[in-house]
Design a protein around this motif. Structure first.
Motif, mmCIF file in Angstrom:
data_model
loop_
_atom_site.group_PDB
_atom_site.id
_atom_site.type_symbol
_atom_site.label_atom_id
_atom_site.label_comp_id
_atom_site.label_asym_id
_atom_site.label_seq_id
_atom_site.Cartn_x
_atom_site.Cartn_y
_atom_site.Cartn_z
ATOM 1 N N UNK A 176 0.798 -1.218 0.000
ATOM 2 C CA UNK A 176 0.000 0.000 0.000
ATOM 3 C C UNK A 176 0.830 1.269 0.000
ATOM 4 N N UNK A 177 2.089 1.179 0.366
ATOM 5 C CA UNK A 177 2.922 2.379 0.391
ATOM 6 C C UNK A 177 3.510 2.707 -0.979
ATOM 7 N N UNK A 178 3.079 1.989 -2.014
ATOM 8 C CA UNK A 178 3.492 2.260 -3.394
ATOM 9 C C UNK A 178 2.355 2.949 -4.147
ATOM 10 N N UNK A 179 2.730 3.733 -5.132
ATOM 11 C CA UNK A 179 1.731 4.300 -6.042
ATOM 12 C C UNK A 179 1.845 3.592 -7.387
ATOM 13 N N UNK A 180 0.715 3.486 -8.081
ATOM 14 C CA UNK A 180 0.701 2.768 -9.352
ATOM 15 C C UNK A 180 0.342 3.703 -10.491
ATOM 16 N N UNK A 181 1.100 3.582 -11.567
ATOM 17 C CA UNK A 181 0.759 4.224 -12.822
ATOM 18 C C UNK A 181 0.640 3.154 -13.886
ATOM 19 N N UNK A 182 -0.086 3.439 -14.945
ATOM 20 C CA UNK A 182 -0.285 2.454 -16.006
ATOM 21 C C UNK A 182 0.024 3.056 -17.357
ATOM 22 N N UNK A 183 0.463 2.198 -18.273
ATOM 23 C CA UNK A 183 0.805 2.629 -19.622
ATOM 24 C C UNK A 183 0.498 1.497 -20.588
ATOM 25 N N UNK A 184 -0.312 1.745 -21.628
ATOM 26 C CA UNK A 184 -0.659 0.666 -22.556
ATOM 27 C C UNK A 184 0.497 0.298 -23.475
ATOM 28 N N UNK A 185 0.519 -0.958 -23.901
ATOM 29 C CA UNK A 185 1.440 -1.404 -24.940
ATOM 30 C C UNK A 185 0.640 -2.219 -25.946
ATOM 31 N N UNK A 186 1.266 -2.638 -27.032
ATOM 32 C CA UNK A 186 0.517 -3.286 -28.100
ATOM 33 C C UNK A 186 -0.050 -4.648 -27.704
ATOM 34 N N UNK A 187 0.559 -5.319 -26.741
ATOM 35 C CA UNK A 187 0.077 -6.647 -26.367
ATOM 36 C C UNK A 187 -0.124 -6.777 -24.862
ATOM 37 N N UNK A 188 -0.359 -5.630 -24.210
ATOM 38 C CA UNK A 188 -0.565 -5.691 -22.775
ATOM 39 C C UNK A 188 -0.637 -4.313 -22.150
ATOM 40 N N UNK A 198 11.764 4.941 -6.784
ATOM 41 C CA UNK A 198 12.221 3.635 -7.261
ATOM 42 C C UNK A 198 11.036 2.920 -7.887
ATOM 43 N N UNK A 199 11.151 2.600 -9.168
ATOM 44 C CA UNK A 199 10.028 2.045 -9.918
ATOM 45 C C UNK A 199 10.207 0.552 -10.192
ATOM 46 N N UNK A 200 9.104 -0.166 -10.146
ATOM 47 C CA UNK A 200 9.059 -1.574 -10.538
ATOM 48 C C UNK A 200 8.039 -1.715 -11.651
ATOM 49 N N UNK A 201 8.478 -2.291 -12.781
ATOM 50 C CA UNK A 201 7.624 -2.430 -13.961
ATOM 51 C C UNK A 201 7.101 -3.860 -14.073
ATOM 52 N N UNK A 202 5.782 -3.970 -14.202
ATOM 53 C CA UNK A 202 5.133 -5.265 -14.415
ATOM 54 C C UNK A 202 4.223 -5.138 -15.631
ATOM 55 N N UNK A 203 4.374 -6.065 -16.552
ATOM 56 C CA UNK A 203 3.553 -6.038 -17.763
ATOM 57 C C UNK A 203 2.524 -7.159 -17.703
ATOM 58 N N UNK A 204 1.246 -6.770 -17.763
ATOM 59 C CA UNK A 204 0.152 -7.746 -17.824
ATOM 60 C C UNK A 204 -0.131 -8.020 -19.294
ATOM 61 N N UNK A 205 0.009 -9.265 -19.693
ATOM 62 C CA UNK A 205 -0.160 -9.640 -21.095
ATOM 63 C C UNK A 205 -1.632 -9.719 -21.463
ATOM 64 N N UNK A 206 -1.993 -9.137 -22.604
ATOM 65 C CA UNK A 206 -3.337 -9.242 -23.167
ATOM 66 C C UNK A 206 -3.219 -9.805 -24.571
ATOM 67 N N UNK A 207 -2.882 -11.066 -24.662
ATOM 68 C CA UNK A 207 -2.621 -11.663 -25.958
ATOM 69 C C UNK A 207 -3.891 -12.036 -26.713
#
Length: 209
Positions: A176-188, A198-207
């Motif tokens: 909960x002490x993190x903030x989330x931003x989102x950014x679309x990509x072509x497949x997720x 300090x950022x951590x990137x996670x990509x959710x796949x939408x295949x």
């Protein structure tokens, strides 16, 4: 759902750092369908069901990401899964095992199903089945952990679903002490989790799209 969180003490104690490898989804799809490939689905699922600890991180990745190319997946939006989740909510663990085993036979690398089975076997003090499915769960999540380092978009961790992302967040101790931003990509979709710059990137796949 709350069942994502019950294994935190186990997850934090067993997951270390493993070698990172770039995920080639096209190669995974091709290899899983090829009878000549060492990563053929039937070969890997046989090891996964029989001796999950024998899987290496690459084999685990092929099973985890290869699920995107299966036609027999169980979705959390399916009525059958909703019934399972309701039984779990009501602590009907024997019923959870009955329903969960049927779904597991259909979609054995589904982390949502594995978590419910784990909680149910744990509640009924069935140590053998609990440890067997825990080994499977560890193998699959180790595959996720070795998909990247999460430091950039190019090296983002890859997950198959938002539910799997929350499992990974708990493994990484992102809360909960993190903030989330989102950014679309072509497949997720990239989710960028930030704490003190300090950022951590996670990509959710939408295949499927």
């Amino acid at each position: 759902m709350k069942y994502y969180f019950f294994l935190l003490f186990i997850l934090f104690s067993v997951f270390g750092f493993s070698q990172k490898s770039k995920i080639d989804l096209k190669a995974i799809e091709k290899s899983l369908k090829s009878s000549d490939s060492p990563y053929n689905y039937e070969k890997l699922i046989f090891k996964y069901k029989g001796v999950p600890r024998s899987l290496d991180s690459i084999e685990s990745q092929y099973l985890y990401y290869g699920r995107n190319f299966r036609n027999d997946r169980v979705y959390t939006s399916d009525d059958s899964f909703k019934d399972l989740a309701e039984a779990f909510k009501e602590n009907k663990f024997e019923e959870c095992i009955r329903q969960g085993k049927a779904m597991y036979d259909k979609d054995p690398t589904n982390l949502d199903i594995l978590l419910i089975l784990l909680r149910s076997y744990d509640s009924l003090k069935d140590g053998n089945n609990f440890m067997h499915h825990l080994s499977q769960f560890r193998s699959l999540t180790d595959g996720i952990k070795s998909s990247g380092d999460g430091k950039t978009e190019k090296t983002a961790y890859l997950v198959n679903s938002v539910g799997d992302e929350y499992i990974l967040l708990n493994i990484l101790n992102i809360g909960q002490d993190y903030t989330r931003g989102s950014k679309p990509s072509k497949d997720g979709m990239f989710d960028i989790w930030d704490k003190d710059g300090v950022k951590t990137y996670i990509k959710v796949l939408y295949l499927d799209l």
